[in-house]
Design an enzyme around this catalytic site. Structure first.
Site, mmCIF file in Angstrom:
data_model
loop_
_atom_site.group_PDB
_atom_site.id
_atom_site.type_symbol
_atom_site.label_atom_id
_atom_site.label_comp_id
_atom_site.label_asym_id
_atom_site.label_seq_id
_atom_site.Cartn_x
_atom_site.Cartn_y
_atom_site.Cartn_z
ATOM 1 N N ARG A 59 0.844 -1.194 0.000
ATOM 2 C CA ARG A 59 0.000 0.000 0.000
ATOM 3 C C ARG A 59 0.885 1.252 0.000
ATOM 4 O O ARG A 59 1.848 1.340 0.763
ATOM 5 C CB ARG A 59 -0.937 0.011 1.213
ATOM 6 C CG ARG A 59 -1.874 -1.185 1.232
ATOM 7 C CD ARG A 59 -2.847 -1.157 2.372
ATOM 8 N NE ARG A 59 -3.642 -2.384 2.401
ATOM 9 C CZ ARG A 59 -4.567 -2.663 3.314
ATOM 10 N NH1 ARG A 59 -4.809 -1.801 4.290
ATOM 11 N NH2 ARG A 59 -5.232 -3.813 3.267
ATOM 12 N N ARG A 91 0.862 -6.585 12.743
ATOM 13 C CA ARG A 91 0.261 -5.953 13.923
ATOM 14 C C ARG A 91 0.095 -6.960 15.066
ATOM 15 O O ARG A 91 0.137 -6.569 16.241
ATOM 16 C CB ARG A 91 -1.077 -5.309 13.547
ATOM 17 C CG ARG A 91 -0.898 -4.123 12.609
ATOM 18 C CD ARG A 91 -2.153 -3.303 12.436
ATOM 19 N NE ARG A 91 -1.910 -2.155 11.550
ATOM 20 C CZ ARG A 91 -2.740 -1.140 11.382
ATOM 21 N NH1 ARG A 91 -3.904 -1.129 12.016
ATOM 22 N NH2 ARG A 91 -2.439 -0.146 10.577
ATOM 23 N N GLU A 118 -6.494 -1.198 15.549
ATOM 24 C CA GLU A 118 -7.199 -2.128 14.651
ATOM 25 C C GLU A 118 -6.244 -3.194 14.134
ATOM 26 O O GLU A 118 -5.168 -2.887 13.627
ATOM 27 C CB GLU A 118 -7.816 -1.350 13.484
ATOM 28 C CG GLU A 118 -8.590 -2.229 12.522
ATOM 29 C CD GLU A 118 -7.928 -2.325 11.164
ATOM 30 O OE1 GLU A 118 -7.781 -3.467 10.678
ATOM 31 O OE2 GLU A 118 -7.564 -1.278 10.597
ATOM 32 N N ARG A 153 2.101 1.145 10.061
ATOM 33 C CA ARG A 153 1.654 1.585 8.732
ATOM 34 C C ARG A 153 2.831 1.500 7.759
ATOM 35 O O ARG A 153 3.618 2.421 7.632
ATOM 36 C CB ARG A 153 1.112 3.012 8.811
ATOM 37 C CG ARG A 153 0.197 3.391 7.644
ATOM 38 C CD ARG A 153 -0.344 4.800 7.813
ATOM 39 N NE ARG A 153 -1.201 4.924 8.972
ATOM 40 C CZ ARG A 153 -2.512 4.657 8.983
ATOM 41 N NH1 ARG A 153 -3.093 4.244 7.888
ATOM 42 N NH2 ARG A 153 -3.223 4.805 10.085
ATOM 43 N N SER A 203 -10.320 -6.111 10.147
ATOM 44 C CA SER A 203 -11.547 -5.453 9.712
ATOM 45 C C SER A 203 -12.367 -6.499 8.967
ATOM 46 O O SER A 203 -11.928 -7.026 7.952
ATOM 47 C CB SER A 203 -11.216 -4.270 8.798
ATOM 48 O OG SER A 203 -12.354 -3.477 8.567
#
Length: 431
Positions: A266, A395, A353, A281, A356
């Site tokens: 990403r 994560r 988070e 991130r 999801s």
């Protein structure tokens, strides 16, 4: 993508749902009404002209057979044959413009989704476990990782740039162990079939799951000679969902449950300045993905199951978490309902988070043309697609390092992972 007839017949409902998402309906729908009316008029005009051409051709044949003059009908037929392609082209151009608008409309929130403007209005639905108690100030993973010699940002920046990381020794092994642990859990206990998909996909695949055209800036595009562009996958959701693009599944096969472990890429456009420390991130990270193909009437039950499967990973690792129902203003573009699972990170004193889990209903299936044939029916229908992280491996790595840190700077390995890592503790080392 929403159904054209649904949008046309329920425009006020669509406008209200867009407002609930915090969007301006006029900006999203643009000149939908006018284009739709023009398109229908153009199609009607083409059909009328085709009917006139057919009648004129029949009259020509009759007149010639009777030995009469057919020059007027022949002229009319010729003119219509020249005019019809022009009208068809105009209708096709309107169709293309209308489809672009439909592709830009997000999915509509399910009636059970809480209405809100931002993440501040998400609703906690449950919480598991308790945060660990320390008799010292817990450190964030970026300090622990470098002190243990298992996380290296300096060398990663040298070879790739910012937002990359190198894992060393037990740090690398912990990442691999987590992926194997998750895959074994989902395949052996939850009934998923493991898939290893390509990491480069075409534009049709990105459009099918909703990444294109809206989120092109968040993706890594790979020019491919004179062929169409390829894209590095932002999540395994893209290739796995598109496995059944343009296919019709038998209802007896549903639900189909698939899991895949892949790297994800990403660009994080617009996120610079956020989470610049650590590996929260990154431009590249690893994730175990869960994807389901379901009958429409079962999809919300399947969403609860999928979410519980992701939660069980954290339970077996003994990690404190909470599950949040996202409000209308915080949901993703393609989702009709989403649960975020947030793990507690003591080194940062916050929930983050880690998964999801979403039901897209028929939104992706319509874009990717994925159908199923209900029992006893000859006509196929769009099925529902779902997906969720099961879990984001990096994560989860962060959560273990921060939650299982010890006063001497070492990190204990959760019992469930020890057979995969081959160690009980991570001690400091030199990279």
């Amino acid at each position: 993508m929403l159904d054209l007839n649904f949008v046309r017949d329920n425009l006020t409902v669509v406008e209200e749902k867009l407002r609930q998402r915090g969007m301006d309906p006029a900006a999203v729908l643009q000149d939908f009404r006018e284009l739709d009316a023009q398109r229908r008029q153009a199609i009607a005009a083409v059909e009328t002209m085709q009917a006139r051409r057919n009648r004129a051709s029949e009259e020509v044949a009759k007149l010639k057979k009777a030995g009469q003059d057919a020059s007027t009908q022949i002229t009319e037929t010729k003119e219509l044959r020249e005019q019809i392609p022009q009208k068809e082209k105009a209708a096709q151009e309107l169709e293309t413009r209308l489809r672009q608008i439909l592709l830009s409309i997000p999915n509509l929130p399910h009636e059970s989704v809480p209405v809100g403007r931002s993440s501040e209005e998400n609703v906690e639905v449950r919480r598991w476990g308790a945060p660990p108690q320390f008799d010292f100030a817990p450190k964030p993973h970026w300090d622990l990782g470098e002190q243990l010699g298992i996380l290296d940002f300096e060398r990663a920046a040298k070879i790739s740039g910012a937002r990359f990381a190198v894992y060393w020794d037990l740090g690398a092994k912990l990442e691999r162990a987590l992926a194997n642990f998750m895959l074994d859990l989902h395949t052996r206990e939850h009934g998923y079939t493991e898939v290893l998909p390509p990491y480069l996909v075409n534009s049709d695949s990105m459009q099918g799951t909703g990444q294109l055209p809206k989120f092109a800036a968040d993706l890594f595009r790979v020019p491919h000679g004179e062929e169409k562009d390829l894209w590095l996958i932002p999540t395994a959701e893209v290739p796995v969902t598109n496995l059944y693009r343009d296919e019709v599944l038998d209802a007896a096969r549903l639900p189909v449950s698939l899991t895949a472990y892949t790297p994800c890429f990403r660009s994080e456009a617009g996120s610079y300045g956020k989470d610049v420390r650590g590996i929260i991130r990154q431009h590249q990270f690893q994730k175990v993905e869960l994807v389901k193909f379901s009958r429409p009437e079962d999809s919300y039950q399947q969403l609860e199951k999928l979410t519980s499967h992701a939660e069980e990973v954290l339970q077996k690792l003994g990690l404190h978490y909470r599950t949040m129902a996202l409000c209308t203003g915080d949901m993703g573009f393609s989702s009709a309902k989403t649960y975020d699972i947030e793990v507690w990170l003591p080194g940062q004193q916050l929930f983050r988070e880690i998964s999801s889990c979403s039901n897209f209903e028929s939104f992706q299936a319509r874009r990717a043309n994925i159908r199923y044939r209900p029992e006893g029916k000859s006509k196929s229908e769009f099925l529902h697609t779902l997906n969720g992280s099961g879990l984001a491996v990096g994560r989860t790595w962060v959560a273990i390092v921060e939650n299982y840190q010890q006063a001497d700077g070492s990190v204990m390995i959760p019992p469930a992972l020890q057979p995969y890592v081959g160690a009980e503790r991570i001690q400091p080392r030199k990279p």
